[in-house]
Enzyme design. Sequence first.
Site, short mmCIF file in Angstrom:
data_model
loop_
_atom_site.label_atom_id
_atom_site.label_comp_id
_atom_site.label_asym_id
_atom_site.label_seq_id
_atom_site.Cartn_x
_atom_site.Cartn_y
_atom_site.Cartn_z
N LYS A 180 49.65 63.83 88.81
CA LYS A 180 50.77 64.62 89.30
C LYS A 180 50.23 65.83 90.05
O LYS A 180 49.86 66.85 89.45
CB LYS A 180 51.67 65.10 88.16
CG LYS A 180 53.00 65.68 88.66
CD LYS A 180 53.62 66.68 87.73
CE LYS A 180 53.09 68.07 87.90
NZ LYS A 180 53.42 68.72 89.19
N GLY A 232 45.23 75.13 86.48
CA GLY A 232 46.32 75.98 86.93
C GLY A 232 46.33 77.29 86.17
O GLY A 232 45.29 77.76 85.68
N SER A 233 47.50 77.86 86.04
CA SER A 233 47.61 79.19 85.44
C SER A 233 47.42 79.14 83.93
O SER A 233 47.68 78.14 83.27
CB SER A 233 48.98 79.80 85.76
OG SER A 233 49.99 79.16 85.00
N GLY A 237 48.90 76.58 81.07
CA GLY A 237 47.93 75.95 80.18
C GLY A 237 48.28 76.14 78.72
O GLY A 237 48.15 75.21 77.91
N GLU A 254 41.48 74.00 82.76
CA GLU A 254 40.70 74.90 83.63
C GLU A 254 41.70 75.89 84.19
O GLU A 254 42.53 75.55 85.03
CB GLU A 254 39.99 74.09 84.72
CG GLU A 254 38.87 74.86 85.40
CD GLU A 254 39.35 75.60 86.63
OE1 GLU A 254 39.56 76.84 86.52
OE2 GLU A 254 39.51 74.98 87.68
N CYS A 288 40.41 80.38 91.56
CA CYS A 288 40.27 80.89 90.20
C CYS A 288 38.93 81.57 89.96
O CYS A 288 38.83 82.50 89.17
CB CYS A 288 40.48 79.76 89.19
SG CYS A 288 39.36 78.36 89.43
N GLU A 387 45.00 88.46 86.77
CA GLU A 387 44.61 87.66 87.93
C GLU A 387 45.66 87.82 89.04
O GLU A 387 46.84 87.52 88.84
CB GLU A 387 44.50 86.18 87.54
CG GLU A 387 44.03 85.30 88.68
CD GLU A 387 43.85 83.85 88.28
OE1 GLU A 387 42.88 83.22 88.72
OE2 GLU A 387 44.71 83.35 87.52
#
Length: 481
Positions: A180, A232-233, A237, A254, A288, A387
């Site tokens: 996805k 992703g964020s 996560g 990750e 990231c 971030e």
Amino acid sequence: MTQPLKAPDSFFINGEWVRPRHGPMLEVVSPVTEEVIVRYPEAQPDDMDRAVAAARAAFDHGPWPRMAPSERASYLRRVASLIEARLEEIAWAWTRQVGAPISLTRKLVPQNATLFRYYAELIETYPFRDDRKRDDGGAVRVLREPVGVCAAISPWNAPMVLLTYKIAAGLASGCTMVAKPSPETPLEAYILAECIEAAGLPRGVFNLVPAGREAGDHLIRHRDVDKVAFTGSTAVGKHIMKVCSERLARVSLELGGKSAAVLLPDADFQKALPSLMVYSMPISGQVCFSLTRLLVPNSRKDEFLDLFLPAVTALKVGDPGDPATQMGPLAMARQRERVEGYIAAGRAGGATLACGGKRPAGLDKGFYLEPTVFSDVTPDMKIFQEEIFGPVVSVIGYDDEEDAVKKANATRYGLNGAVYSRDVERAFRFAQRMRTGGLTINGLIVDPKHPFGGYRESGMGREGGPEGLDNYLEVKTIHIA
């Protein structure tokens, strides 16, 4: 820029291109023109069910998990060759969807083929079976087996390579996959699906279902999904980990970063500058592992700013399709608004805006923002801790190495970092004290043949290297009485 983009109209499920049963559509908006460039169908929960059922059947009854590793490797090499034939197309898709400069995307897209070739080679020698002896002399066989059906969920900033890390390793292990991609950047995933189809992998081994949040949440909750691999964020996560904990599904994550580059007191600033220019704001800072916190000795801070600021303001910002462009726009309107909010927070928090901070002159259309540098940033500030995911860098002074270590480790993240020094062993000793999953001495290197991932809220598990294959394996111990 290049030839018109082809709008997808199907999903790839069980080895076939399947038209959607429902009518919702997703849109890809150009970050340069702010206009819709692609409309394509959005997968719904029942589409996810079909994809998972296909992957389940392929894993439980199909040949893929039961093939010799060398046979799977031959398929992976075919996929790699097919990807290589389409690298220019992949680079342009990345540039047009995200706004990453074409000079950069052309340089990076070969990593996709590299990952497939790497895992093909690795599994031909990997110890999937380890014969051991017990103290009583009896035999023990330790097997490493594929975990099962895996959902691979990738973000929008580096769409194909972050998906390929998962797909190449997962397929190499013998898992079956449901991919996805981010709804903002589906095109490279379609190219990957076409390459996998052309390579002749068995039906159901790889399935592609682009979707938004609702169907994506349905996928991670699906009881027939044995593992979720996500990039992703950190917030998403955590949600995935919570959902998967209910059935103890395997998870690799990750996530975000707030990486520090520490210039030790003896660092050569001139030599450090080229890598800092590349990796403090790559893809307009939407990476990231960006080195977004630059720690310099207070005694040399002015010297550093005198070098760094002119280099930043000289960056060519503009059309990402122009090979001379060094920084394109942010990927979407909401991303620019988010970054502008952090710039306002930096000012309000007492940091000094050293350069940038606004939209570039002459670029009234597109999601552009000037490369931005704050100085006099302290750990209590929002721009130090969170971030930003945009072209915003903080220059942070420190008194001595103890202070530098404390400040480098003073966020909830731990993804990446760098240490600069004329003395490599001194830099190595300092790097050992940084709580982060990856580091480079005197530069920044991310190599798909070696593990990448984070400490703390930057995730769990590793992608790349043998450790990336381990992500998709379970360990079975068989004692022989």
